[in-house]
Design a protein around this motif. Structure first.
Motif, PDB file in Angstrom:
ATOM      1  N   LEU A 146       0.868  -1.167   0.000  1.00 27.37           N
ATOM      2  CA  LEU A 146       0.000   0.000   0.000  1.00 27.37           C
ATOM      3  C   LEU A 146       0.905   1.217   0.000  1.00 27.37           C
ATOM      4  N   ARG A 147       0.610   2.166  -0.882  1.00 25.10           N
ATOM      5  CA  ARG A 147       1.365   3.414  -0.921  1.00 25.10           C
ATOM      6  C   ARG A 147       0.423   4.558  -0.602  1.00 25.10           C
ATOM      7  N   LEU A 182       4.469   7.137   1.695  1.00 22.20           N
ATOM      8  CA  LEU A 182       4.638   6.175   2.773  1.00 22.20           C
ATOM      9  C   LEU A 182       4.315   4.810   2.192  1.00 22.20           C
ATOM     10  N   ARG A 183       5.177   3.835   2.454  1.00 19.88           N
ATOM     11  CA  ARG A 183       4.978   2.483   1.937  1.00 19.88           C
ATOM     12  C   ARG A 183       4.691   1.547   3.100  1.00 19.88           C
ATOM     13  N   ALA A 234      -4.051   1.560   8.689  1.00 19.16           N
ATOM     14  CA  ALA A 234      -3.084   2.544   8.191  1.00 19.16           C
ATOM     15  C   ALA A 234      -3.792   3.755   7.596  1.00 19.16           C
ATOM     16  N   VAL A 235      -4.820   3.510   6.799  1.00 24.43           N
ATOM     17  CA  VAL A 235      -5.560   4.615   6.177  1.00 24.43           C
ATOM     18  C   VAL A 235      -6.309   5.416   7.245  1.00 24.43           C
ATOM     19  N   VAL A 237      -2.935   4.165  -2.710  1.00 25.39           N
ATOM     20  CA  VAL A 237      -2.833   3.301  -3.882  1.00 25.39           C
ATOM     21  C   VAL A 237      -2.404   1.907  -3.432  1.00 25.39           C
ATOM     22  N   TRP A 238      -3.180   0.898  -3.800  1.00 33.98           N
ATOM     23  CA  TRP A 238      -2.785  -0.478  -3.555  1.00 33.98           C
ATOM     24  C   TRP A 238      -1.965  -0.924  -4.751  1.00 33.98           C
ATOM     25  N   VAL A 239      -0.807  -1.531  -4.490  1.00 25.28           N
ATOM     26  CA  VAL A 239       0.104  -1.932  -5.550  1.00 25.28           C
ATOM     27  C   VAL A 239       0.352  -3.430  -5.463  1.00 25.28           C
TER      28      VAL A 239
END
Length: 146
Positions: free
Chosen positions: A30-31, A89-90, A113-114, A133-135
């Motif tokens: 997650l970014r 933030l990762r 986290a969000v 953004v989910w990666v």
């Protein structure tokens, strides 16, 4: 306690070592993109929150690697901190596919986290701009871009 942590990520690549322990694993990322840059102490507070929720494997001022329940390894860090327009933030999660309910636990960590970032925006950092953004890491090239 934050002042006792090293400013930079420890030498070595613990994350790669952890991946090597599993023959078959899930990895999610997650970014939280910060187009206006990262406000002072946001990354440290984000890492400290992650750090407090499990058993610390390593920690530095703007990041941590933590072992959660259910065999989940979680790593948080501030990336590209010198490039305001690409700062984020990762939060990465690594877990063996042999564990049950992997996605359920990962989703809970991402939701927390969000919620933390939104709480920081409301209480301490009004005007904070961010984009979640989910990666899928398997979709990333070697330079970390899509």
């Amino acid at each position: 306690v934050l002042y006792r942590l090293p400013a930079d990520r420890p030498q070595g690549d613990l994350w790669s070592e952890l991946r090597g322990q599993f023959t078959d694993f899930y990895k999610w990322e997650l970014r939280i993109k910060l187009p206006g840059g990262c406000p002072p102490s946001l990354a440290a507070n984000f890492a400290a929150r992650t750090h407090s929720m499990g058993k610390c494997q390593e920690a530095w001022l703007e990041g941590a690697t933590v072992l959660y329940d259910h065999g989940l390894y979680v790593q948080t860090s501030l990336e590209n901190k010198n490039e305001t327009s690409h700062c984020y933030l990762r939060l990465s999660i690594l877990q063996s596919k042999q564990e049950d309910d992997c996605a359920i636990h990962a989703r809970k960590i991402y939701q927390d986290a969000v919620q933390f970032i939104e709480q920081e925006r409301r209480q301490r950092l009004p005007g904070l701009l961010y984009n979640v953004v989910w990666v899928c890491p398997e979709c990333l090239s070697g330079n970390g871009e899509r």
